[in-house]
Structure formats: C-alpha cells, structure tokens
Design a protein around this motif. Structure first.
Motif, PDB file in Angstrom:
ATOM      1  N   ASN A  54      -5.973   1.224  -6.206  1.00 17.02           N
ATOM      2  CA  ASN A  54      -4.735   0.556  -5.844  1.00 17.02           C
ATOM      3  C   ASN A  54      -4.944  -0.931  -5.527  1.00 17.02           C
ATOM      4  O   ASN A  54      -4.358  -1.464  -4.601  1.00 17.02           O
ATOM      5  N   TRP A  55      -5.807  -1.593  -6.278  1.00 20.65           N
ATOM      6  CA  TRP A  55      -6.012  -3.026  -6.082  1.00 20.65           C
ATOM      7  C   TRP A  55      -6.160  -3.685  -7.440  1.00 20.65           C
ATOM      8  O   TRP A  55      -6.983  -3.265  -8.236  1.00 20.65           O
ATOM      9  N   ARG A 111      -8.860   0.036  -1.080  1.00 21.16           N
ATOM     10  CA  ARG A 111      -7.802   0.048  -2.097  1.00 21.16           C
ATOM     11  C   ARG A 111      -8.403   0.124  -3.510  1.00 21.16           C
ATOM     12  O   ARG A 111      -7.874   0.821  -4.367  1.00 21.16           O
ATOM     13  N   VAL A 145       0.875  -1.180   0.000  1.00 23.18           N
ATOM     14  CA  VAL A 145       0.000   0.000   0.000  1.00 23.18           C
ATOM     15  C   VAL A 145       0.909   1.226   0.000  1.00 23.18           C
ATOM     16  O   VAL A 145       1.735   1.390   0.910  1.00 23.18           O
ATOM     17  N   PRO A 146       0.797   2.083  -1.007  1.00 22.74           N
ATOM     18  CA  PRO A 146       1.646   3.276  -1.041  1.00 22.74           C
ATOM     19  C   PRO A 146       1.419   4.148   0.198  1.00 22.74           C
ATOM     20  O   PRO A 146       0.284   4.299   0.666  1.00 22.74           O
ATOM     21  N   LEU A 198      -1.416   6.630   0.340  1.00 23.93           N
ATOM     22  CA  LEU A 198      -2.810   6.160   0.364  1.00 23.93           C
ATOM     23  C   LEU A 198      -3.230   5.608   1.725  1.00 23.93           C
ATOM     24  O   LEU A 198      -4.418   5.409   1.964  1.00 23.93           O
TER      25      LEU A 198
END
Length: 157
Positions: free
Chosen positions: A155-156, A150, A30-31, A34
């Motif tokens: 982001n997923w 996410r 996870v960045p 985020l």
C-alpha cells in the motif's frame, strides 16, 4: 546562527518533508483494513506506530512546558497493546492530536524570550532545543517504519 534561524530550521525539521516523506504523507489514505495489520516478522502495526508517535510527542510537549508532568511508564505506556484503532474516529483523532501538538510545541519555540539552550529547572539537563530535535528525530524514525509497513502491505506508491 541567530536564534531566529535556529527556530526556523527546527520548525522545518519538525514539519518534515525535506529528505523524506512527512508523517502526513505516511498516514494519508491508509485503508482501514490495513491499519491494524502486522506483517510477518514485524513487531507492530501502523496503528501502533501512530499511537506511539502520539504518546511520545505528547510526553515531550508536556515535559517541556510543565515541570510537574509525570511521564508514562517505559515501555508499557508508550506502546498500545491494541493492534488496530477501535474505529475510524480514533484513527482521525490520533493523527489530529499529533498535528495539533506539533503546532503547540512550535509555539513554545516561537514564544517571546524562548530559551533554546538553558536546561529546564526540572529533568536531567534537557532543554527546548534538545526536545525539539528529539520530537523530530523520533517522529521521522517511526514515519519511515510506517512507510516500510505500507510497502510490506502493498500500500505504498
């Protein structure tokens, strides 16, 4: 079903991954930017979910092994107010604690003479089996929410 089979099934349930993403999968890569984002119309961030899982699992572990344990106040002390971790180390430590304490709970299940069914002398009828299922259910529920966040944040997979 023997206790050995029940304990094996509980360990698989606690470690996850059969029917859904594991906690480890959900928080992997996870960045940093985020972790504290709260998507529109959502009440919390990924960080708040991770911390909530950590706090709740810790509470259940301590309740299960320490009759003098005092649980945090619900709901205020189970949900962090901070939307983001203060730094990358806080993120790593929270995840490491979740993983470490899951293993500690599994050791309770595997302990010689562990009694899955008899209610603890403290509490209101809880037993080791119930607490194992509670950790697994709670973590699974919020892991799903992490995946949804996410997705909302792009982001997923």
């Amino acid at each position: 079903m023997s206790d050995t089979a029940v304990i094996k099934a509980l360990k698989e349930l606690l470690n996850g991954g059969h029917a859904h993403a594991t906690f480890e999968d959900a928080v992997k890569d996870v960045p940093a930017g985020l972790r504290g984002e709260v998507p529109e119309n959502m009440p919390y961030s990924i960080w708040q979910l991770v911390e909530h899982i950590r706090i709740t699992q810790w509470d259940i572990l301590e309740f299960s092994r320490n009759p003098n344990h005092q649980s945090p106040s619900w709901p205020d002390e189970y949900w962090p107010k901070e939307r983001a971790p203060k730094d990358a180390q806080s993120w790593k430590e929270s995840i490491a604690q979740i993983n470490r304490e899951r293993k500690e709970f599994i050791k309770l299940l595997e302990a010689p003479g562990a009694d899955l069914y008899t209610p603890f002398a403290h509490g209101t009828g809880q037993n080791l089996l119930r607490e194992a299922m509670l950790i697994a259910d709670h973590t699974s529920y919020h892991t799903g929410e992490i995946v949804v966040l996410r997705r909302l944040l792009g982001n997923w997979g």
